[in-house]
Design a protein around this motif. Sequence first.
Motif, PDB file in Angstrom:
ATOM      1  N   ARG A 277     -27.098 -15.411  32.064  1.00 45.35           N
ATOM      2  CA  ARG A 277     -25.721 -15.480  31.531  1.00 45.35           C
ATOM      3  C   ARG A 277     -24.705 -15.536  32.658  1.00 45.35           C
ATOM      4  N   LEU A 278     -24.906 -14.722  33.684  1.00 45.36           N
ATOM      5  CA  LEU A 278     -24.007 -14.737  34.833  1.00 45.36           C
ATOM      6  C   LEU A 278     -24.051 -16.105  35.500  1.00 45.36           C
ATOM      7  N   GLY A 279     -25.238 -16.650  35.641  1.00 45.43           N
ATOM      8  CA  GLY A 279     -25.376 -17.978  36.244  1.00 45.43           C
ATOM      9  C   GLY A 279     -24.668 -19.056  35.439  1.00 45.43           C
ATOM     10  N   GLN A 280     -24.744 -18.947  34.109  1.00 45.07           N
ATOM     11  CA  GLN A 280     -24.069 -19.930  33.257  1.00 45.07           C
ATOM     12  C   GLN A 280     -22.553 -19.838  33.385  1.00 45.07           C
ATOM     13  N   VAL A 281     -22.028 -18.624  33.359  1.00 42.34           N
ATOM     14  CA  VAL A 281     -20.573 -18.448  33.485  1.00 42.34           C
ATOM     15  C   VAL A 281     -20.114 -18.885  34.871  1.00 42.34           C
ATOM     16  N   ALA A 282     -20.835 -18.468  35.896  1.00 42.31           N
ATOM     17  CA  ALA A 282     -20.460 -18.854  37.260  1.00 42.31           C
ATOM     18  C   ALA A 282     -20.572 -20.361  37.447  1.00 42.31           C
ATOM     19  N   GLY A 283     -21.603 -20.961  36.889  1.00 48.75           N
ATOM     20  CA  GLY A 283     -21.766 -22.411  37.004  1.00 48.75           C
ATOM     21  C   GLY A 283     -20.649 -23.174  36.311  1.00 48.75           C
ATOM     22  N   ALA A 284     -20.263 -22.702  35.125  1.00 50.54           N
ATOM     23  CA  ALA A 284     -19.163 -23.350  34.409  1.00 50.54           C
ATOM     24  C   ALA A 284     -17.846 -23.175  35.159  1.00 50.54           C
ATOM     25  N   THR A 285     -17.648 -21.989  35.725  1.00 48.50           N
ATOM     26  CA  THR A 285     -16.425 -21.739  36.492  1.00 48.50           C
ATOM     27  C   THR A 285     -16.408 -22.593  37.750  1.00 48.50           C
ATOM     28  N   GLU A 286     -17.546 -22.707  38.389  1.00 48.03           N
ATOM     29  CA  GLU A 286     -17.660 -23.570  39.571  1.00 48.03           C
ATOM     30  C   GLU A 286     -17.326 -25.015  39.207  1.00 48.03           C
ATOM     31  N   ALA A 287     -17.825 -25.485  38.078  1.00 48.91           N
ATOM     32  CA  ALA A 287     -17.546 -26.858  37.639  1.00 48.91           C
ATOM     33  C   ALA A 287     -16.057 -27.058  37.387  1.00 48.91           C
ATOM     34  N   LEU A 288     -15.413 -26.076  36.772  1.00 46.38           N
ATOM     35  CA  LEU A 288     -13.971 -26.171  36.529  1.00 46.38           C
ATOM     36  C   LEU A 288     -13.211 -26.197  37.851  1.00 46.38           C
ATOM     37  N   LEU A 289     -13.588 -25.325  38.780  1.00 46.13           N
ATOM     38  CA  LEU A 289     -12.913 -25.309  40.081  1.00 46.13           C
ATOM     39  C   LEU A 289     -13.125 -26.622  40.829  1.00 46.13           C
ATOM     40  N   LYS A 290     -14.322 -27.192  40.702  1.00 44.93           N
ATOM     41  CA  LYS A 290     -14.584 -28.485  41.343  1.00 44.93           C
ATOM     42  C   LYS A 290     -13.705 -29.571  40.731  1.00 44.93           C
ATOM     43  N   GLU A 291     -13.552 -29.537  39.414  1.00 43.48           N
ATOM     44  CA  GLU A 291     -12.685 -30.499  38.734  1.00 43.48           C
ATOM     45  C   GLU A 291     -11.234 -30.333  39.189  1.00 43.48           C
ATOM     46  N   LEU A 292     -10.798 -29.111  39.352  1.00 45.28           N
ATOM     47  CA  LEU A 292      -9.442 -28.859  39.826  1.00 45.28           C
ATOM     48  C   LEU A 292      -9.259 -29.353  41.263  1.00 45.28           C
ATOM     49  N   LYS A 293     -10.328 -29.289  42.024  1.00 43.23           N
ATOM     50  CA  LYS A 293     -10.279 -29.801  43.401  1.00 43.23           C
ATOM     51  C   LYS A 293     -10.093 -31.312  43.401  1.00 43.23           C
ATOM     52  N   VAL A 294     -10.797 -31.992  42.518  1.00 46.16           N
ATOM     53  CA  VAL A 294     -10.732 -33.456  42.425  1.00 46.16           C
ATOM     54  C   VAL A 294      -9.430 -33.912  41.782  1.00 46.16           C
ATOM     55  N   THR A 295      -8.934 -33.124  40.843  1.00 46.38           N
ATOM     56  CA  THR A 295      -7.726 -33.479  40.096  1.00 46.38           C
ATOM     57  C   THR A 295      -6.701 -32.355  40.239  1.00 46.38           C
ATOM     58  N   PRO A 296      -6.047 -32.249  41.386  1.00 41.98           N
ATOM     59  CA  PRO A 296      -5.144 -31.118  41.617  1.00 41.98           C
ATOM     60  C   PRO A 296      -3.984 -31.035  40.637  1.00 41.98           C
ATOM     61  N   GLU A 297      -3.603 -32.146  40.040  1.00 39.94           N
ATOM     62  CA  GLU A 297      -2.508 -32.082  39.067  1.00 39.94           C
ATOM     63  C   GLU A 297      -2.926 -31.326  37.803  1.00 39.94           C
ATOM     64  N   ALA A 298      -4.216 -31.064  37.647  1.00 41.35           N
ATOM     65  CA  ALA A 298      -4.701 -30.311  36.491  1.00 41.35           C
ATOM     66  C   ALA A 298      -4.586 -28.799  36.701  1.00 41.35           C
ATOM     67  N   VAL A 299      -4.174 -28.376  37.881  1.00 40.97           N
ATOM     68  CA  VAL A 299      -3.981 -26.945  38.126  1.00 40.97           C
ATOM     69  C   VAL A 299      -2.699 -26.514  37.409  1.00 40.97           C
ATOM     70  N   THR A 300      -2.894 -25.783  36.329  1.00 37.49           N
ATOM     71  CA  THR A 300      -1.775 -25.307  35.518  1.00 37.49           C
ATOM     72  C   THR A 300      -1.946 -23.811  35.293  1.00 37.49           C
ATOM     73  N   ALA A 301      -0.959 -23.217  34.686  1.00 37.68           N
ATOM     74  CA  ALA A 301      -1.073 -21.800  34.340  1.00 37.68           C
ATOM     75  C   ALA A 301      -2.271 -21.572  33.421  1.00 37.68           C
ATOM     76  N   SER A 302      -2.504 -22.494  32.523  1.00 31.38           N
ATOM     77  CA  SER A 302      -3.619 -22.370  31.583  1.00 31.38           C
ATOM     78  C   SER A 302      -4.976 -22.436  32.293  1.00 31.38           C
ATOM     79  N   THR A 303      -5.142 -23.398  33.186  1.00 31.39           N
ATOM     80  CA  THR A 303      -6.431 -23.502  33.885  1.00 31.39           C
ATOM     81  C   THR A 303      -6.641 -22.302  34.799  1.00 31.39           C
TER      82      THR A 303
END
Length: 75
Positions: free
Chosen positions: A34-60
Motif C-alpha cells: 500500500r505504501l508503495g502504491q501511494v508513493a508510486g502514484a505520488t511520484e507519478a504526479l510529481l513527475k507530471e508536475l515536473k513535465v508540465t509546470p503550469e499544472a502546479v496549482t493549489a489543488s495539485t
Amino acid sequence: WLNSAHVPNAPYLAALYRAVHAIAGSAGLAGRLRLGQVAGATEALLKELKVTPEAVTASTLRTVTQAVELMPRIA
C-alpha cells in the motif's frame, strides 16, 4: 520545475520528488504494498508536475501534501 522561476518552491518539489522516489522503491523491497502504491502514484504526479509546470496549482499541491501525510500512517 527543477530550474523554473515560474514555480514557487521548485527546489522543495525537486527534493520531495527524490524522497518519494526513494520511498516508492524501498516500500516495494520491504513488502509494504500500500505504501508503495501511494508513493508510486505520488511520484507519478510529481513527475507530471515536473513535465508540465503550469499544472502546479493549489489543488495539485494539496493532493501531494495529503499523499505525503498519509504515507507514515500506512507504513
